[in-house]
Design an enzyme around this catalytic site. Structure first.
Site, PDB file in Angstrom:
ATOM      1  N   CYS A  40       0.860  -1.186   0.000  1.00 42.49           N
ATOM      2  CA  CYS A  40       0.000   0.000   0.000  1.00 42.49           C
ATOM      3  C   CYS A  40       0.895   1.234   0.000  1.00 42.49           C
ATOM      4  O   CYS A  40       1.959   1.188   0.611  1.00 42.49           O
ATOM      5  CB  CYS A  40      -0.927  -0.005   1.218  1.00 42.49           C
ATOM      6  SG  CYS A  40      -2.426  -0.943   0.897  1.00 42.49           S
ATOM      7  N   PRO A  41       0.525   2.234  -0.713  1.00 42.06           N
ATOM      8  CA  PRO A  41      -0.792   2.553  -1.273  1.00 42.06           C
ATOM      9  C   PRO A  41      -0.992   2.133  -2.723  1.00 42.06           C
ATOM     10  O   PRO A  41      -1.966   2.559  -3.345  1.00 42.06           O
ATOM     11  CB  PRO A  41      -0.847   4.068  -1.146  1.00 42.06           C
ATOM     12  CG  PRO A  41       0.556   4.483  -1.439  1.00 42.06           C
ATOM     13  CD  PRO A  41       1.411   3.400  -0.800  1.00 42.06           C
TER      14      PRO A  41
END
Length: 103
Positions: A40-41
């Site tokens: 992530c992201p």
């Protein structure tokens, strides 16, 4: 006195195996975004870039194995007013997040 079978409140005893999972409910995704192996992201960025490919009212699935995605995807859906439909555990590890496009 308590018996080793079913607990009084209708739940299974503490050491019992969980019941088998029911098949996934809901419509199949129109688009599957494979973000497995990415931190992530990146899964959120991939979702944000590609959700416009899905007609309004249809479902997109994001496959991710970064634990942060379990909180980031639902949070993104709330921020962007998209419907978070469900999370499912993948056999190969990770999760599938189903999102319905609302606009």
């Amino acid at each position: 006195m308590r018996f080793r079978g079913r607990a009084r409140n209708g739940t299974a005893p503490a050491g019992a195996a969980p019941p088998p999972e029911a098949p996934a409910a809901g419509p199949p995704p129109v688009l599957v975004i494979d973000a497995l192996g990415r931190k992530c992201p990146i899964p959120i960025i991939m979702l944000a870039e590609r959700i416009r490919e899905v007609p309004v009212g249809q479902v997109v699935a994001v496959l991710a194995d970064d634990a942060a995605a379990r909180t980031d995807v639902p949070a993104w859906c709330r921020m962007k007013s998209q419907d978070f439909v469900r999370e499912e555990t993948l056999q190969q590890g990770g999760w599938g997040f189903h999102i319905r496009r609302t606009y």
